[in-house]
Design an enzyme around this catalytic site. Sequence first.
Site, PDB file in Angstrom:
ATOM      1  N   GLN A  39      -1.369 -12.791   9.814  1.00  0.00           N
ATOM      2  CA  GLN A  39      -1.539 -12.744   8.333  1.00  0.00           C
ATOM      3  C   GLN A  39      -0.127 -12.693   7.807  1.00  0.00           C
ATOM      4  O   GLN A  39       0.701 -12.334   8.151  1.00  0.00           O
ATOM      5  CB  GLN A  39      -2.449 -11.477   8.486  1.00  0.00           C
ATOM      6  CG  GLN A  39      -1.711 -10.351   8.901  1.00  0.00           C
ATOM      7  CD  GLN A  39      -2.735  -9.288   9.552  1.00  0.00           C
ATOM      8  OE1 GLN A  39      -3.807  -9.645   9.836  1.00  0.00           O
ATOM      9  NE2 GLN A  39      -2.334  -8.066   9.823  1.00  0.00           N
ATOM     10  N   GLU A  95      -7.762  -7.140  20.288  1.00  0.00           N
ATOM     11  CA  GLU A  95      -7.974  -6.065  19.338  1.00  0.00           C
ATOM     12  C   GLU A  95      -8.921  -6.513  18.658  1.00  0.00           C
ATOM     13  O   GLU A  95      -8.980  -6.976  17.584  1.00  0.00           O
ATOM     14  CB  GLU A  95      -6.618  -5.779  18.478  1.00  0.00           C
ATOM     15  CG  GLU A  95      -7.154  -4.416  17.796  1.00  0.00           C
ATOM     16  CD  GLU A  95      -7.405  -4.470  16.359  1.00  0.00           C
ATOM     17  OE1 GLU A  95      -7.724  -3.432  15.697  1.00  0.00           O
ATOM     18  OE2 GLU A  95      -7.360  -5.628  15.767  1.00  0.00           O
ATOM     19  N   LYS A 135       0.767  -1.058   0.068  1.00  0.00           N
ATOM     20  CA  LYS A 135       0.144   0.135  -0.115  1.00  0.00           C
ATOM     21  C   LYS A 135       0.906   1.120   0.111  1.00  0.00           C
ATOM     22  O   LYS A 135       2.119   1.209   0.752  1.00  0.00           O
ATOM     23  CB  LYS A 135      -0.811   0.029   1.277  1.00  0.00           C
ATOM     24  CG  LYS A 135      -1.775  -1.066   1.261  1.00  0.00           C
ATOM     25  CD  LYS A 135      -3.363  -0.862   0.276  1.00  0.00           C
ATOM     26  CE  LYS A 135      -4.145  -1.913   0.597  1.00  0.00           C
ATOM     27  NZ  LYS A 135      -5.229  -1.748   1.395  1.00  0.00           N
ATOM     28  N   ASP A 163      -3.009  -5.994   0.548  1.00  0.00           N
ATOM     29  CA  ASP A 163      -1.732  -6.591   0.665  1.00  0.00           C
ATOM     30  C   ASP A 163      -1.444  -7.619   1.576  1.00  0.00           C
ATOM     31  O   ASP A 163      -0.522  -7.842   1.979  1.00  0.00           O
ATOM     32  CB  ASP A 163      -0.932  -5.276   1.097  1.00  0.00           C
ATOM     33  CG  ASP A 163      -1.481  -4.527   2.348  1.00  0.00           C
ATOM     34  OD1 ASP A 163      -2.683  -4.766   2.773  1.00  0.00           O
ATOM     35  OD2 ASP A 163      -0.691  -3.721   2.977  1.00  0.00           O
ATOM     36  N   LYS A 185       0.203   4.451   9.118  1.00  0.00           N
ATOM     37  CA  LYS A 185       0.305   2.930   8.376  1.00  0.00           C
ATOM     38  C   LYS A 185       1.061   2.836   7.473  1.00  0.00           C
ATOM     39  O   LYS A 185       1.588   1.799   7.187  1.00  0.00           O
ATOM     40  CB  LYS A 185      -1.064   2.303   8.694  1.00  0.00           C
ATOM     41  CG  LYS A 185      -1.812   2.225   9.860  1.00  0.00           C
ATOM     42  CD  LYS A 185      -3.389   1.410   9.875  1.00  0.00           C
ATOM     43  CE  LYS A 185      -4.008   2.543   9.242  1.00  0.00           C
ATOM     44  NZ  LYS A 185      -5.500   1.846   9.096  1.00  0.00           N
ATOM     45  N   TYR A 186       0.991   3.592   6.582  1.00  0.00           N
ATOM     46  CA  TYR A 186       1.618   3.577   5.142  1.00  0.00           C
ATOM     47  C   TYR A 186       2.781   4.467   4.961  1.00  0.00           C
ATOM     48  O   TYR A 186       3.366   4.729   3.921  1.00  0.00           O
ATOM     49  CB  TYR A 186       0.452   3.968   4.311  1.00  0.00           C
ATOM     50  CG  TYR A 186      -0.820   3.188   4.651  1.00  0.00           C
ATOM     51  CD1 TYR A 186      -0.839   2.033   4.443  1.00  0.00           C
ATOM     52  CD2 TYR A 186      -1.828   4.022   4.961  1.00  0.00           C
ATOM     53  CE1 TYR A 186      -2.114   1.351   4.769  1.00  0.00           C
ATOM     54  CE2 TYR A 186      -3.132   3.439   5.285  1.00  0.00           C
ATOM     55  CZ  TYR A 186      -3.084   2.164   5.251  1.00  0.00           C
ATOM     56  OH  TYR A 186      -4.462   1.522   5.383  1.00  0.00           O
ATOM     57  N   ASP A 227      -3.980  -9.039  16.778  1.00  0.00           N
ATOM     58  CA  ASP A 227      -4.656  -8.012  15.843  1.00  0.00           C
ATOM     59  C   ASP A 227      -5.739  -8.966  15.495  1.00  0.00           C
ATOM     60  O   ASP A 227      -5.675 -10.208  15.111  1.00  0.00           O
ATOM     61  CB  ASP A 227      -3.630  -8.055  14.590  1.00  0.00           C
ATOM     62  CG  ASP A 227      -4.371  -6.979  13.807  1.00  0.00           C
ATOM     63  OD1 ASP A 227      -4.427  -5.938  13.793  1.00  0.00           O
ATOM     64  OD2 ASP A 227      -4.601  -7.586  12.322  1.00  0.00           O
ATOM     65  N   ASN A 228      -7.065  -8.264  15.390  1.00  0.00           N
ATOM     66  CA  ASN A 228      -8.201  -9.224  14.860  1.00  0.00           C
ATOM     67  C   ASN A 228      -8.482 -10.535  15.448  1.00  0.00           C
ATOM     68  O   ASN A 228      -8.618 -11.442  14.481  1.00  0.00           O
ATOM     69  CB  ASN A 228      -8.594  -8.977  13.208  1.00  0.00           C
ATOM     70  CG  ASN A 228      -8.696  -7.752  12.949  1.00  0.00           C
ATOM     71  OD1 ASN A 228      -9.698  -6.899  13.790  1.00  0.00           O
ATOM     72  ND2 ASN A 228      -8.188  -7.431  11.501  1.00  0.00           N
TER      73      ASN A 228
END
Lengths: 674, 674
Positions: free
Chosen positions: B332, B433, B272, B367, B544-545, B404-405
């Site tokens: 991930q 999270e 990204k 991504d 984040k990017y 995460d998630n």
Amino acid sequence: MSSPPHSAPRATPGQAQEIKVQAAVNAPRIAIESVQPSLDHGRFAAKAIVDEPVHVRATIFADGHDILAAAVCWYDDEGRQHREPMCQIQPPGLDRWEGRFSPRRVGRHGFFIEAWWDTYATYRDELSKKHQAGVPVGLELEEGRRLLVQAIERSEGALKDAFKALHGRFQWLDHDAERVALLLDGDTVQLMHEANTRPHLTRSDVFYPLEVERLKARFSSWYELFPRSETDDPHRHGTFKDVHKRLPMIRDMGFDVLYFPPIHPVGHTHRKGPNNSLEAGPDDPGSPYAIGSKEGGHEAIHPQLGTRDDFRHLVRSAADHGMEIALDFAIQCSPDHPWLKEHPGWFSWRPDGSIRYAENPPKKYQDIVNVDFYSEDAIPSLWMTLRDVVQGWVDEGVKIFRVDNPHTKPLPFWEWLIADIRGRDPSVIFLAEAFTRPAMMLRLGKLGFNQSYTYFTWRHTKAELTAYFTQLNEPPLRDGYRPNFFVNTPDINPYFLQSSGRPGFLIRAALATMGAGSWGMYSGFELCEGAPVPSKEEYLDSEKYEIRPRDYTASGNIRYEITQLNRIRRENPALQTHLGLAFYTVHNDHILLFGKRTETQHNFILVAVNLDPFEAQEGVFELPLWEFDLPEDAPLHAEDLMSGQHWTWHGKWQSLHLEPWHQPFAIWRIRPVH
Amino acid sequence: MSSPPHSAPRATPGQAQEIKVQAAVNAPRIAIESVQPSLDHGRFAAKAIVDEPVHVRATIFADGHDILAAAVCWYDDEGRQHREPMCQIQPPGLDRWEGRFSPRRVGRHGFFIEAWWDTYATYRDELSKKHQAGVPVGLELEEGRRLLVQAIERSEGALKDAFKALHGRFQWLDHDAERVALLLDGDTVQLMHEANTRPHLTRSDVFYPLEVERLKARFSSWYELFPRSETDDPHRHGTFKDVHKRLPMIRDMGFDVLYFPPIHPVGHTHRKGPNNSLEAGPDDPGSPYAIGSKEGGHEAIHPQLGTRDDFRHLVRSAADHGMEIALDFAIQCSPDHPWLKEHPGWFSWRPDGSIRYAENPPKKYQDIVNVDFYSEDAIPSLWMTLRDVVQGWVDEGVKIFRVDNPHTKPLPFWEWLIADIRGRDPSVIFLAEAFTRPAMMLRLGKLGFNQSYTYFTWRHTKAELTAYFTQLNEPPLRDGYRPNFFVNTPDINPYFLQSSGRPGFLIRAALATMGAGSWGMYSGFELCEGAPVPSKEEYLDSEKYEIRPRDYTASGNIRYEITQLNRIRRENPALQTHLGLAFYTVHNDHILLFGKRTETQHNFILVAVNLDPFEAQEGVFELPLWEFDLPEDAPLHAEDLMSGQHWTWHGKWQSLHLEPWHQPFAIWRIRPVH
């Protein structure tokens, strides 16, 4: 009880790791929580009524965003399995699902819940959304085709052929839009449903028992009388034959259960005299709760009431009048009860050779002794004998028992006895006469009592009644406890009625009949009797110790109103339960306004009661138009169920005036204007 | 799952009857219900903190009026059994009992409850009452003597001798009053207690697990930063060594957890670009959540951040500053993750050889691809590998993980992984999270997550905050879910803060630090950064990017206030938990007033927050004098914990004025005037 930690033999570290990860991989992927109806995580059976829908609800969810499916699997009393689909209910964020089924037989049922990945629903959802958004779906269609191939591989016979045909059609289609239509088609979905492998199938970790009972367990109108008082002469003991003559009058008032205090021989030792005095005269009949004499015990009939044939005749005759006889099951003995000689080991003897008399603090029962359920000699012969006593009366056609003070007998005894009796005849109904602490009251319901006495008798203000009725409508009481609103009993002459006069009796009758599916009254209530032993909740010259003839046609009686109230209950299913109740706003703290409705809203009753027996009360009240999805200015049709008058209300806010002397309540059936 | 009905082989009718009555006779006589703390009837472990008392409560009752006794039997993490007595709590009508114990070790504990007939207490109660009422007690004394004889018979050794001596003394006494005194004497009671056979001993039908955790599981202050942004040049990638230089500043603000988003190599495929664009330029660093490249995966460190030694040094150095490093565990993969080649069977491949990219609707992560936990090749190698990844970082000294998630990964996976990791090292803490539906949020806590992200970020009004804080204080959340109030995250730029200016940041900081034991902020919050992607909850030019250097000394920052708030939390145990909270009346809907207190009341903090970032608000508020059992006119000592000022309030109703520009909240420590 689960094992404490580390009590199992230990595996080696490597084995343990492998075992644990395999257990995790095989563990249920879907969470199934907060199942209703349930009591103590399936330890006890929730209550249901035959031929009425059971609404099974559960919170069901899993990781990710795939679509789930769920079903309720239920067993009837003969162990046959049935299955109903569950659907997600609104709002979806609560992950709450519901399935319904209507048991067709009485007896012990049960259910569990299954949930699984609905793979094809997830696939259809994505395909449909992408297709509608105009996104290319070539890849999705190839995935769909592979789903068809997999379905061919795992199915057999006609289903396999159907999938082969489907796959063949799919291959020959020219355009993606046609292929999408074929995969979304209802027939395809149905075929996929039939070939579903239900991936990640998860079952609720508990089997939830359900006790299905006949309607009378929840909807019954009880009339209590002392058969010996059915006489016009206090010196002549009334008989079953005398009761027979009263049947039409009681039936005409609309009662369907006729309940007698114990009908067994009454003891002589320490017999109570009038007004609970410790000395009885030679002609005093004694308390019928001092059960047993040389003429017999719990299986016998008091000779002065008549013969066994007289009793049988009365049971049949009551049935012809549409009524059932309910008997009292009071596990206690007069000192003259045959069991004291035949089974001395069933009692706890004191060092002086006496037995402690019974108490239910602050009440003392000097004419009664209790058995000891856990004495060595009592196990199991006393338990079996008591069961046989009940079974004996069941065999005589008695299917309803009011159980005296069950909270002073062991909880496992009741659970066993009720299951045993109902296991043979699930039409038998037990009413718990327990006035005790809340946890015990509910526990007796959980153990199997089909109905229970309540705190209703001591709830009078708007706040008290609102809180209590609401509590009865919510878990856990909702699933495990069925109230029977007695307005009075031989033991309870409510303070409210001692001073309220006739209006008070009408108020309590209206609250009881409209508030609960089951209600009861003890004779004399219809005559507005309320003379107390001063500053006690006892009746003066209580019928527990005397023969009390009455003139049931005396002026000022409320038989007409009771008749009307019972008729209204029979004609309106919404009133045949304490559930389905909601309170509405009325701007007067002396007026209670509530609605009762069936699930479909076809029957909606609005009840207003002036709680003040001395003054007229009026107030503006809110018509619950929103319950019918009606706007605030919509008209609403109303029928006064006492007078039969009809009219239409216009507008949300209406006013009412209730004066206590004529009729301190109003009962309306309401519906939208068509 | 329990068996469905009729699945067992059937006994003959006679056998069945005998079996059932024997089962009933042996069934527990005492009811033990509604045990707290518990989750889903013992299916999951409730949460506790080491060295803090666990209050075990249960509803305990039985038939009749005899006195009961109860105890809580608890096991520590090594399986040693302990026992604490339980006492009935007020009001007695609720039949509610309580026992307390303080676990001294972290790890899996558990308890069950025992209750039994306290025969001698019942005897003493009757003897004492009758004696005081002047009733003759000769019979009772003989019963007492027999109790002594029975005690002699069933005891041994010194106890037997003691009872013999006692019985001898009893026999020689001349007067009933002396005998009564001897039987009621404390020593006699103690002896009887020791010889108690605990009749009708009943155990709770469930063993209730309890997970004991270190204090930081409930009391922690998190600071989140992207290590790569620790630079003064957006073209120079920050490193662990740069982070090292920031440690004093973060420590000085009072944080004790320093949390980094993933520190692993970042993928290149579909990387990204700025503002979540789908095209990254050659110098764009990519999202750290796109984990994995040819340089390694979840076990590797992004080379631009430094070496493994740099990381180890940072962990040690943070510890020297009183802080722990928390890492992100995000399951991930970037399409470049080595696992795609090494373990293609861990992924679900589409017909075109691609893998579906990740989504957390409405967010899309082009991504990122996800593993398939249930693919044939993944069981159990993927599960074990993921566990090894976490264990690897634990071995590096990382004891806190932000996951995460977690709601998009299988629930059994988490239950297994957390138990496995904490089984070896119960100091490890996992923060969930998950921003998802309520049932899933709680379930993750039940499965073992020690802390959880919350809905706090979206609760702003007095009504919303009151409802949410209250819900967190009640079962089931109270026993299974520990909130961590993050005021912002890289994913959430709250709408409120986008327009509130500096006052809004102070309001949210006060609510988070005072409302929960754990809170967190993502760097930039102290600078009141809030520029959004228009009409989204995203930060403009999101870190984040991009690499985002900041000047942490910029004017208008709220570092001073955050420092004070964290100091106040450290100094006041009442603020180290979200529990023990109560709301109080203030006559202004923009002002929230609540108290936090320790169990003993020794530490009582009163917090007032003006929720309006634009206007000064004032209101009359109610001092909770009753919490100290003080009358309405009592003086109360108050200390302003922000300013250090002291004074005495007189009278229940006081007024306050809070203007947003300087300090929109007040924090007082209150206590009675001595």
